[in-house]
Design a protein around this motif. Structure first.
Motif, PDB file in Angstrom:
ATOM      1  N   VAL A  40      50.598  -7.860   6.811  1.00  0.00           N
ATOM      2  CA  VAL A  40      49.959  -6.940   7.755  1.00  0.00           C
ATOM      3  C   VAL A  40      49.038  -6.022   6.957  1.00  0.00           C
ATOM      4  O   VAL A  40      49.482  -5.353   6.016  1.00  0.00           O
ATOM      5  N   PRO A  41      47.747  -5.993   7.263  1.00  0.00           N
ATOM      6  CA  PRO A  41      46.808  -5.193   6.468  1.00  0.00           C
ATOM      7  C   PRO A  41      46.953  -3.699   6.727  1.00  0.00           C
ATOM      8  O   PRO A  41      47.352  -3.270   7.815  1.00  0.00           O
ATOM      9  N   ASP A  42      46.609  -2.912   5.715  1.00  0.00           N
ATOM     10  CA  ASP A  42      46.534  -1.455   5.905  1.00  0.00           C
ATOM     11  C   ASP A  42      45.370  -1.154   6.842  1.00  0.00           C
ATOM     12  O   ASP A  42      44.290  -1.755   6.731  1.00  0.00           O
ATOM     13  N   HIS A  43      45.573  -0.222   7.759  1.00  0.00           N
ATOM     14  CA  HIS A  43      44.512   0.073   8.718  1.00  0.00           C
ATOM     15  C   HIS A  43      44.706   1.468   9.299  1.00  0.00           C
ATOM     16  O   HIS A  43      45.824   2.003   9.349  1.00  0.00           O
ATOM     17  N   ALA A  44      43.605   2.025   9.725  1.00  0.00           N
ATOM     18  CA  ALA A  44      43.652   3.319  10.410  1.00  0.00           C
ATOM     19  C   ALA A  44      44.079   3.097  11.852  1.00  0.00           C
ATOM     20  O   ALA A  44      43.959   1.981  12.388  1.00  0.00           O
ATOM     21  N   PRO A  45      44.598   4.103  12.518  1.00  0.00           N
ATOM     22  CA  PRO A  45      44.982   3.955  13.923  1.00  0.00           C
ATOM     23  C   PRO A  45      43.815   3.422  14.767  1.00  0.00           C
ATOM     24  O   PRO A  45      42.689   3.924  14.664  1.00  0.00           O
ATOM     25  N   GLY A  46      44.086   2.402  15.539  1.00  0.00           N
ATOM     26  CA  GLY A  46      43.062   1.819  16.387  1.00  0.00           C
ATOM     27  C   GLY A  46      42.191   0.785  15.704  1.00  0.00           C
ATOM     28  O   GLY A  46      41.309   0.197  16.337  1.00  0.00           O
ATOM     29  N   GLU A  47      42.419   0.541  14.394  1.00  0.00           N
ATOM     30  CA  GLU A  47      41.576  -0.398  13.644  1.00  0.00           C
ATOM     31  C   GLU A  47      42.316  -1.678  13.250  1.00  0.00           C
ATOM     32  O   GLU A  47      41.884  -2.398  12.359  1.00  0.00           O
ATOM     33  N   LEU A  48      43.429  -1.963  13.916  1.00  0.00           N
ATOM     34  CA  LEU A  48      44.221  -3.142  13.546  1.00  0.00           C
ATOM     35  C   LEU A  48      43.427  -4.432  13.712  1.00  0.00           C
ATOM     36  O   LEU A  48      43.448  -5.304  12.839  1.00  0.00           O
ATOM     37  N   LEU A  49      42.742  -4.571  14.843  1.00  0.00           N
ATOM     38  CA  LEU A  49      41.988  -5.806  15.090  1.00  0.00           C
ATOM     39  C   LEU A  49      40.946  -6.022  14.004  1.00  0.00           C
ATOM     40  O   LEU A  49      40.807  -7.135  13.473  1.00  0.00           O
ATOM     41  N   HIS A  50      40.208  -4.975  13.663  1.00  0.00           N
ATOM     42  CA  HIS A  50      39.190  -5.094  12.610  1.00  0.00           C
ATOM     43  C   HIS A  50      39.821  -5.481  11.277  1.00  0.00           C
ATOM     44  O   HIS A  50      39.289  -6.325  10.538  1.00  0.00           O
ATOM     45  N   ALA A  51      40.962  -4.885  10.963  1.00  0.00           N
ATOM     46  CA  ALA A  51      41.640  -5.190   9.700  1.00  0.00           C
ATOM     47  C   ALA A  51      42.136  -6.634   9.670  1.00  0.00           C
ATOM     48  O   ALA A  51      42.071  -7.304   8.641  1.00  0.00           O
ATOM     49  N   LEU A  52      42.642  -7.110  10.796  1.00  0.00           N
ATOM     50  CA  LEU A  52      43.098  -8.506  10.864  1.00  0.00           C
ATOM     51  C   LEU A  52      41.932  -9.475  10.699  1.00  0.00           C
ATOM     52  O   LEU A  52      42.057 -10.501  10.015  1.00  0.00           O
ATOM     53  N   LEU A  53      40.808  -9.157  11.329  1.00  0.00           N
ATOM     54  CA  LEU A  53      39.632 -10.030  11.226  1.00  0.00           C
ATOM     55  C   LEU A  53      39.103 -10.075   9.798  1.00  0.00           C
ATOM     56  O   LEU A  53      38.584 -11.106   9.358  1.00  0.00           O
ATOM     57  N   GLU A  54      39.263  -8.987   9.063  1.00  0.00           N
ATOM     58  CA  GLU A  54      38.822  -8.976   7.672  1.00  0.00           C
ATOM     59  C   GLU A  54      39.662  -9.898   6.800  1.00  0.00           C
ATOM     60  O   GLU A  54      39.241 -10.281   5.706  1.00  0.00           O
ATOM     61  N   GLN A  55      40.843 -10.251   7.294  1.00  0.00           N
ATOM     62  CA  GLN A  55      41.708 -11.163   6.541  1.00  0.00           C
ATOM     63  C   GLN A  55      41.564 -12.612   7.007  1.00  0.00           C
ATOM     64  O   GLN A  55      42.395 -13.457   6.684  1.00  0.00           O
ATOM     65  N   ALA A  56      40.504 -12.899   7.736  1.00  0.00           N
ATOM     66  CA  ALA A  56      40.306 -14.259   8.248  1.00  0.00           C
ATOM     67  C   ALA A  56      40.298 -15.297   7.131  1.00  0.00           C
ATOM     68  O   ALA A  56      40.809 -16.414   7.293  1.00  0.00           O
ATOM     69  N   ALA A  57      39.747 -14.934   5.972  1.00  0.00           N
ATOM     70  CA  ALA A  57      39.703 -15.869   4.843  1.00  0.00           C
ATOM     71  C   ALA A  57      41.107 -16.262   4.403  1.00  0.00           C
ATOM     72  O   ALA A  57      41.364 -17.421   4.051  1.00  0.00           O
ATOM     73  N   ALA A  58      42.024 -15.290   4.412  1.00  0.00           N
ATOM     74  CA  ALA A  58      43.405 -15.579   4.013  1.00  0.00           C
ATOM     75  C   ALA A  58      44.057 -16.540   4.998  1.00  0.00           C
ATOM     76  O   ALA A  58      44.815 -17.433   4.604  1.00  0.00           O
ATOM     77  N   TYR A  59      43.758 -16.376   6.287  1.00  0.00           N
ATOM     78  CA  TYR A  59      44.336 -17.270   7.288  1.00  0.00           C
ATOM     79  C   TYR A  59      43.807 -18.689   7.122  1.00  0.00           C
ATOM     80  O   TYR A  59      44.558 -19.659   7.229  1.00  0.00           O
ATOM     81  N   LEU A  60      42.508 -18.804   6.874  1.00  0.00           N
ATOM     82  CA  LEU A  60      41.907 -20.128   6.703  1.00  0.00           C
ATOM     83  C   LEU A  60      42.423 -20.807   5.432  1.00  0.00           C
ATOM     84  O   LEU A  60      42.687 -22.010   5.426  1.00  0.00           O
ATOM     85  N   ALA A  61      42.581 -20.024   4.362  1.00  0.00           N
ATOM     86  CA  ALA A  61      43.117 -20.586   3.117  1.00  0.00           C
ATOM     87  C   ALA A  61      44.555 -21.065   3.325  1.00  0.00           C
ATOM     88  O   ALA A  61      44.960 -22.111   2.815  1.00  0.00           O
TER      89      ALA A  61
END
Length: 223
Positions: A40-61
């Motif tokens: 679960v990425p570190d994120h500011a309140p309300g920024e979970l979706l953006h933080a998850l999308l930034e980890q898209a490379a990890a999901y694809l790998a």
């Protein structure tokens, strides 16, 4: 096949049960370790979706390597269906094969990190090249496995001939060559193109997991 059935002067032949059980355990551990990199990425309140999308490379790998390990397991399962006994030499080759499998989480992590938001183009090229080199190196023990079986036909299962075993050596040879080509494309042309090339090779190994050149008809005799 028991050790008592071995001819004098030859390597003792034992049942493949322990080889199968140990190998399946290694595959299970490796494929589980891949998911540990997904956090679960570190994120500011309300920024979970953006933080998850930034980890898209990890999901694809993760998906790429999960599919890769799964295909390797399918191919290894088919490989063990070719034999009815094993020797010390074949056990060592199998350990060599498993060494390549347990290394996969490392280039996967490197790949995910390089393709993350902060990664540079050079980082991505290095990561794709590393992944391709590891994949190419993993083809070597498969080639050795087939070569060993061809020299020791007494280990082959019923209905499996030396000609069929020889014909299967083309698969690891093609794998080594095309993984290296994928790595070269990733380094000299584009890391994305290199990844596509690696994905194509994984698909090739998936659709030929039962073997090539009459592989399906031959393997039916052992089931």
């Amino acid at each position: 096949m028991s050790e008592s059935q071995t001819k004098p002067g030859t390597s003792p032949v034992s049942d493949i049960g322990r080889m199968t059980g140990f190998s399946d355990g290694v595959f299970a551990i490796v494929i589980t370790l891949l998911v540990i990199e997904l956090q679960v990425p570190d994120h500011a309140p309300g920024e979970l979706l953006h933080a998850l999308l930034e980890q898209a490379a990890a999901y694809l790998a993760f998906l790429l390597s999960f599919g890769y390990v799964g295909v390797l397991w399918l191919n290894h399962h088919t490989l063990l269906r070719l034999i009815r006994g094993t020797t010390l030499g074949l056990n060592w080759i199998n350990l060599w094969l498993l060494l390549g499998v347990v290394i996969i989480p490392f280039p996967t992590s490197v790949l995910a990190e390089a393709f993350a938001h902060a990664g540079t183009d050079r980082d991505r090229r290095v990561a794709v090249l590393l992944y391709a080199l590891v994949a190419a190196a993993m083809s070597a023990p498969w080639l050795a496995f087939f070569a060993y079986l061809r020299r020791h036909p007494m280990l082959l299962g019923e209905g499996i001939g030396r000609a069929f075993v020889s014909s299967q050596r083309i698969r690891p040879v093609v794998g080594m060559a095309l993984y290296l080509i994928g790595g070269a494309l990733g380094w000299f042309v584009s890391p994305v193109i290199g990844l596509v090339g690696i994905g194509v090779m994984i698909f090739f190994h998936a659709v030929t997991s039962e073997g090539v050149r009459r592989g399906r008809s031959r393997l039916r005799t052992t089931t």
